[in-house]
Design an enzyme around this catalytic site. Sequence first.
Site, PDB file in Angstrom:
ATOM      1  N   SER A  50       4.553  35.010 -11.113  1.00  0.00           N
ATOM      2  CA  SER A  50       3.490  34.093 -10.695  1.00  0.00           C
ATOM      3  C   SER A  50       2.777  33.431 -11.868  1.00  0.00           C
ATOM      4  O   SER A  50       2.028  32.478 -11.668  1.00  0.00           O
ATOM      5  CB  SER A  50       2.462  34.833  -9.836  1.00  0.00           C
ATOM      6  OG  SER A  50       1.738  35.785 -10.599  1.00  0.00           O
ATOM      7  N   LYS A  91      -3.750  36.699 -13.247  1.00  0.00           N
ATOM      8  CA  LYS A  91      -3.925  35.300 -12.878  1.00  0.00           C
ATOM      9  C   LYS A  91      -4.809  34.611 -13.919  1.00  0.00           C
ATOM     10  O   LYS A  91      -5.455  35.256 -14.741  1.00  0.00           O
ATOM     11  CB  LYS A  91      -4.585  35.159 -11.492  1.00  0.00           C
ATOM     12  CG  LYS A  91      -3.894  35.904 -10.359  1.00  0.00           C
ATOM     13  CD  LYS A  91      -2.550  35.314  -9.992  1.00  0.00           C
ATOM     14  CE  LYS A  91      -1.918  36.091  -8.831  1.00  0.00           C
ATOM     15  NZ  LYS A  91      -0.539  35.630  -8.550  1.00  0.00           N
TER      16      LYS A  91
END
Length: 250
Positions: A50, A91
């Site tokens: 991701s 993230k």
Amino acid sequence: MSGTRRTDERNGRLGGVLSGLAVALGCLLFLGGFIWGAFVYQPYTVPTGSMTPTIDAGDRVLAQRIDGTEVHRGDVVVFKDASWGDLPLVKRVVAIGGDRVACCTDGKLTVNGKKIDEPYLASGQPASLNGIPSTTVPKGRLFVLGDERKGSLDSSVHLQDAGNGAVPRSTVAARVDAVAWPLRGMLDRPSSFSSLPGGVSQPGPIAYVVGMVVVGAVLIFGGAAWGPITGRRRRGASGSRDRGELAGVS
């Protein structure tokens, strides 16, 4: 020639002392660097892609242990939010409490109306796959996105959750400073966030930690090698003088 031998002996003792000091200092720096690094940094293995292309699945990263209050826009953070699952996630923070975030304007993410250049995205990748409606980040929370916008399960897909998809600062455990394996070095602080209030964070002490370990290793090996090398040179020089003396006597 006895004076020369005494000089050689004094030089040899001095060399031995300096060699010992170099090894001792090297051990201090080497071990100190490792202890400092272990205290400040936590290694993590990133399980998914991701954060591609910044961090690939399976990469080993070094993350500085910090408090969530120290997080700035642009930081890549490690956090764990029960509503997102049981595992630590990695993230990028694109907006903080009080910011208004949206996507897309001219294909770019906007924070407080400012278009954000995101050089960490793969070439040709959209800033958001499905768009982000104008959203205000609640105080004390962070709006986080993966650098791989096509498949990242991030704030953009949690918009209906409490906090408008943003995670509490208290969930942050660390900030990623570098990809240790495969060796990619330090992560850049995106300059596009620097003009916003609060600017960007400063890198942690990883450069100093690595420098201490490297310098320590050089001193240890250099100091340990100095004695044998100078010893061979002295023996070689002494042998040459002895042969010269014998030749003179004959």
